[in-house]
Scaffold this motif. Structure first.
Motif, PDB file in Angstrom:
ATOM      1  N   SER A   1       0.827  -1.209   0.000  1.00 43.53           N
ATOM      2  CA  SER A   1       0.000   0.000   0.000  1.00 43.53           C
ATOM      3  C   SER A   1       0.862   1.261   0.000  1.00 43.53           C
ATOM      4  CB  SER A   1      -0.949   0.003   1.207  1.00 43.53           C
ATOM      5  OG  SER A   1      -0.232  -0.103   2.417  1.00 43.53           O
ATOM      6  N   PHE A   2       2.191   1.099   0.083  1.00 44.09           N
ATOM      7  CA  PHE A   2       3.090   2.242  -0.047  1.00 44.09           C
ATOM      8  C   PHE A   2       3.458   2.510  -1.506  1.00 44.09           C
ATOM      9  CE2 PHE A   2       7.162   4.478   0.067  1.00 44.09           C
ATOM     10  CZ  PHE A   2       6.955   5.421   1.064  1.00 44.09           C
TER      11      PHE A   2
ATOM     12  N   SER B   1       0.199  -5.629  -8.173  1.00 42.81           N
ATOM     13  CA  SER B   1       1.143  -5.385  -7.087  1.00 42.81           C
ATOM     14  C   SER B   1       2.461  -6.131  -7.266  1.00 42.81           C
ATOM     15  CB  SER B   1       0.501  -5.776  -5.742  1.00 42.81           C
ATOM     16  OG  SER B   1       1.194  -5.194  -4.667  1.00 42.81           O
ATOM     17  N   TYR B   2       3.073  -6.023  -8.444  1.00 40.44           N
ATOM     18  CA  TYR B   2       4.343  -6.692  -8.705  1.00 40.44           C
ATOM     19  C   TYR B   2       5.464  -5.998  -7.938  1.00 40.44           C
ATOM     20  CZ  TYR B   2       2.014  -9.066 -12.623  1.00 40.44           C
ATOM     21  OH  TYR B   2       1.174  -9.828 -13.404  1.00 40.44           O
ATOM     22  N   ASN B   3       6.121  -6.743  -7.063  1.00 33.98           N
ATOM     23  CA  ASN B   3       7.216  -6.176  -6.266  1.00 33.98           C
ATOM     24  C   ASN B   3       8.401  -5.747  -7.125  1.00 33.98           C
ATOM     25  OD1 ASN B   3       5.804  -6.558  -3.891  1.00 33.98           O
ATOM     26  ND2 ASN B   3       6.767  -8.532  -3.443  1.00 33.98           N
TER      27      ASN B   3
ATOM     28  N   ALA C   1      10.857   0.645 -10.705  1.00 29.40           N
ATOM     29  CA  ALA C   1      10.322   1.998 -10.858  1.00 29.40           C
ATOM     30  C   ALA C   1      11.099   2.967  -9.976  1.00 29.40           C
ATOM     31  CB  ALA C   1       8.839   2.023 -10.496  1.00 29.40           C
ATOM     32  N   LEU C   2      11.376   2.548  -8.748  1.00 29.83           N
ATOM     33  CA  LEU C   2      12.127   3.418  -7.840  1.00 29.83           C
ATOM     34  C   LEU C   2      13.553   3.646  -8.336  1.00 29.83           C
ATOM     35  CD1 LEU C   2      12.070   3.538  -4.021  1.00 29.83           C
ATOM     36  CD2 LEU C   2      14.265   3.179  -5.142  1.00 29.83           C
TER      37      LEU C   2
ATOM     38  N   ALA D   1      10.227   0.789  -1.499  1.00 26.50           N
ATOM     39  CA  ALA D   1       9.282   0.538  -2.588  1.00 26.50           C
ATOM     40  C   ALA D   1       8.318  -0.591  -2.247  1.00 26.50           C
ATOM     41  CB  ALA D   1      10.035   0.204  -3.875  1.00 26.50           C
ATOM     42  N   LEU D   2       8.737  -1.468  -1.323  1.00 22.50           N
ATOM     43  CA  LEU D   2       7.891  -2.585  -0.902  1.00 22.50           C
ATOM     44  C   LEU D   2       7.220  -2.313   0.444  1.00 22.50           C
ATOM     45  CD1 LEU D   2      10.166  -5.595  -1.933  1.00 22.50           C
ATOM     46  CD2 LEU D   2       8.564  -4.257  -3.306  1.00 22.50           C
ATOM     47  N   GLY D   3       7.314  -1.066   0.916  1.00 23.34           N
ATOM     48  CA  GLY D   3       6.603  -0.684   2.130  1.00 23.34           C
ATOM     49  C   GLY D   3       7.245  -1.158   3.403  1.00 23.34           C
ATOM     50  N   THR D   4       8.571  -1.042   3.510  1.00 21.90           N
ATOM     51  CA  THR D   4       9.259  -1.479   4.724  1.00 21.90           C
ATOM     52  C   THR D   4       9.324  -0.391   5.790  1.00 21.90           C
ATOM     53  OG1 THR D   4      11.374  -0.857   3.709  1.00 21.90           O
ATOM     54  CG2 THR D   4      10.667  -3.154   3.480  1.00 21.90           C
TER      55      THR D   4
END
Length: 753
Positions: A450-451, A507-509, A515-516, A545-548
């Motif tokens: 969701s980030f 939601s591809y990690n 992208a980042l 990018a993965l919401g850590t």
């Protein structure tokens, strides 16, 4: 012979003295002679007069002043009011609010007069004949139990005096009652009495009692309910139906009979009313619908400089809040239903303590020591003995297991155009305590996927579009002395480029990482998140990018509201205004707005997030319940510890988080995905809210034509782009006073599909 001689002697003595010269009696001698003659009566007079004077002084010393009589200020509860006008809670030492006499049912006033003071309209504060009759009855029965206080005397006692049983207090009560009658009309006296009388369960006044016993406004009480409440005045604890139902019925019927005898009601109607059962609300159940929201409001009120010097618990303030009672109930229902189902059918069946033995041991030990601390056991030997006993007690261990695997949740809904918080649920067990942990505002957790919208919003600001391609290839990079190899979720496609729209939809990690790294950079992503209101610490590293990076549910939801509001940030707030007991406005909210990015960025993000709901990771969780326009993003964190869904409609932005208080307790497998564990709360809430409120269905403005000009940096300071501050009059959900002009490209135009 002896007598004649004695008499002759006395005559000679008198003649001898009569020959002395005579002097007039002095003034002092007259006073002394008077005092000697009347000393006993004078002593009695002094005693009686002095005692009377002392008594008068003592009585008047405790009588309220004229100002107090004319302007009584009883302790009043601070009332918390929803935006749609519903009282939702109170802060009080004495639970008391006021009601106008015109709002009180006639049956309640009739019952009061018939039971407590039938001569109310004819006496002048004290009923002399009633006092004499009561005194005579006490003498005859040798049982001083007869009451003779009028309604006015009872009011004086409740407003100004103590409840002690003494002659002095009764005299002060009588004097005060006469003074009250001189300064107030009979209707004013009735109104004050009905607002200060104690009615049990901590309720002062009929307005509070009506809510506590029947959950309704006093004006909506039935004749039976009115009679019941009046009956409580004699001894509230003795006539509570939960403990003494038969006594409660008898007392209510006594009030009804009194009304018949006083001519206020005919017998036929009275007998019909007596057939009604008494159904009251449970006394030990928390009645508020938004405990965590109210506690947040309380904390905010204490920080307002405008309210310095006011007592939240005594001064009778009225706090108008942003919460919408209908939407709050929808949120409560959505959380209750989903959590109950997921707890029973998923968590309780999937979590296996046998696989987490060391964790269970540490949790049991911690719980045992907390139990010891609560019991105050300080002796080391006793502590060791008791601790060992608890750690081997199957019931205690089972209680720890149940408590630690209790599924927690939070939910918050915001009006994206105003920033008003419309609904808030702080925990799955919100009914147990308003002071428990508010998971909407007081926790920070990894948001997972969701980030990702912050990453892609940064890409859009650099000129990319939903159709721009981003790599989905495997990647690895150095992370300290380790190699980090991010992966897509099991079963997802890997390799080749994907449109950003598809990358967000599924939601591809790997796409988010590329992208980042390739389309923007970590520093700009952090800046984007900060501009959008994320206050939590976000390190500028690829893994964000993965919401850590951890965030709170409220700040994440308010950030998504910017997408719904076409690039304009509205700071969330909970208090509209605060008034004193007389209606004077002490505080009024000043909503804050900030232009964050071009509306086209919001339009493009909405295109992507709509795909998540319409055919992506949130489809089943949302569309099972809610079918109107919606956009949002699921979030699933490492080891399935936290599940999220944050999204918006054209009217509302909302976010749901589901997880556990102890981060070591997690979901097992795919049941911890945001689309399954969190999205259904969001879907249920929107369905229940729309079903009741029935707002006009509007659609997102996504008329993005594929072209995009890089944003003009000067626009961020262009105040003309920021909408004016709305007035603080509570708005109906879904309405706004933001500009609605028809100029080309206006972000507030809503075009149907």
């Amino acid at each position: 012979m002896y007598n004649d001689h004695q008499e002759s002697h006395h005559d000679d003595h008198d003649e001898l003295h009569s020959s002395y010269p005579q002097f007039p009696e002095s003034q002092w001698e007259k006073i002394v002679r008077f005092l000697k003659k009347w000393k006993v009566p004078l002593i009695l007079l002094i005693i009686v007069g002095g005692g009377g004077t002392a008594l008068i002084i003592a009585v008047w010393h405790g009588v309220p002043t004229l100002d107090q009589l004319e302007n009584p200020h009883p302790e009043l509860a601070t009332r918390i009011i929803s935006s749609d006008g519903e009282p939702i809670d109170q802060f009080y030492i004495k639970n008391r609010t006021t009601v106008k006499l015109r709002e009180v049912p006639k049956e309640m006033i009739d019952g009061l007069i018939a039971t407590e003071d039938r001569d109310f309209y004819s006496h002048w504060g004290v009923n002399v004949w009633r006092i004499l009759k009561s005194a005579w009855t006490d003498v005859i029965t040798l049982s001083p139990k007869q009451g003779a206080s009028t309604i006015t005397q009872q009011l004086a006692r409740n407003l100004y005096l103590s409840q002690e049983k003494s002659v002095l207090r009764k005299l002060r009560e009588a004097v005060s009652a006469v003074q009250i009658e001189r300064t107030h009309t009979k209707n004013e006296i009735l109104e004050m009495y009905l607002n200060v009388c104690y009615m049990g369960r901590g309720a002062y006044g009929v307005a509070v009692a009506s809510q506590i016993y029947f959950g309704k406004d006093v004006s909506k009480l039935t004749p039976s309910q009115c009679a019941f409440l009046i009956g409580l005045l004699k001894a509230p604890e003795n006539y509570d139906p939960e403990d003494n139902y038969t006594k409660a019925i008898d007392r209510r019927n006594t009030v009804i009979n009194n009304m018949v005898n006083a001519g206020f009601m005919d017998k036929e109607k009275a007998e019909k009313i007596k057939q009604d059962p008494i159904k009251v609300m449970a006394s030990k159940v928390y009645q508020g619908i938004a405990p965590h929201f109210v506690e947040m409001v309380r904390q905010e009120l204490q920080k307002k400089p405008e309210l310095a010097g006011y007592d939240l618990y005594r001064d009778g303030l009225v706090v108008f809040t942003t919460i919408n009672a209908t939407m709050q109930r929808a949120a409560n229902r959505a959380v209750d239903e989903h959590i109950a189902d997921y707890q029973k059918n998923i968590v309780d069946k999937s979590w296996n303590w046998k696989q987490h033995g060391p964790l269970l041991d540490s949790l049991v030990l911690h719980a045992a020591r907390q139990n010891l601390a609560a019991k105050g056991i300080e002796n080391d030997a006793d502590r060791a003995k008791f601790e060992k006993k608890l750690r081997s007690d199957p019931k205690f261990i089972d209680s720890v297991k149940k408590g630690e695997t209790r599924l927690q949740a939070s939910f918050v809904c915001i009006d994206p155009k105003t920033g008003q918080i419309l609904a808030m649920v702080g925990s799955s067990n919100y009914r147990q305590s308003r002071y428990g942990l508010n998971h909407a505002t007081q926790i920070v957790r990894q948001p997972g996927s969701s980030f990702k919208p912050f990453v892609y919003a940064s890409c859009f600001e650099k000129g990319y579009t939903p159709e721009s391609l981003v790599s989905n290839d495997p990647i690895e990079m150095q992370d300290g002395d380790k190699i980090w190899k991010p992966q897509n979720f099991a079963g997802e496609a890997v390799g080749g480029p994907e449109p950003i729209r598809t990358a967000i939809q599924w939601s591809y990690n790997l796409c988010a990482i590329h992208a980042l790294l390739d389309l923007t950079n970590a520093q700009d992503v952090v800046k984007m998140a900060k501009r959008m209101g994320i206050k939590s610490n976000i390190p500028a590293v690829p893994s964000i990018a993965l919401g850590t990076a951890e965030v709170s549910p409220l700040e994440l939801t308010s950030a998504y509201a910017i997408f719904a509001n076409y690039g304009i940030k509205t700071t969330p707030y909970a208090i509209l205004r605060v008034e004193d007991r007389n209606g004077k406005v002490l505080y009024r909210a000043k909503p804050e707005y900030e232009y964050v990015f071009d509306p086209k960025i919001a339009q493009m993000m909405t295109i992507c997030l709509k795909a998540v709901v319409e055919g992506g990771t949130a489809q089943s969780g949302i569309r099972r319940w809610f079918t109107y326009p919606a956009a949002g993003k699921t979030g699933t964190t490492q080891n399935f510890a936290d599940a999220w869904f944050v999204g918006y409609t054209p009217l509302y932005a909302a976010g749901a988080w589901v997880g556990f208080d102890d981060k070591r307790i997690t979901f097992t497998g795919s049941n911890g995905q945001g689309g399954r564990a969190a999205a259904p709360i969001w879907g249920r809430f929107m369905k229940y809210s729309y079903d009741v409120l029935k707002p006009k269905i509007t659609y997102f403005n996504t008329n993005w034509n594929g072209a995009f000009a890089k944003p003009d940096s000067t626009k961020s300071s262009d105040s003309s782009r920021i909408p004016p501050i709305p007035n603080t009059t509570p708005l109906q959900p879904g309405t706004t006073n933001l500009p609605k002009d028809k100029t080309p490209g206006n972000p507030y135009d809503q075009d149907k599909k």
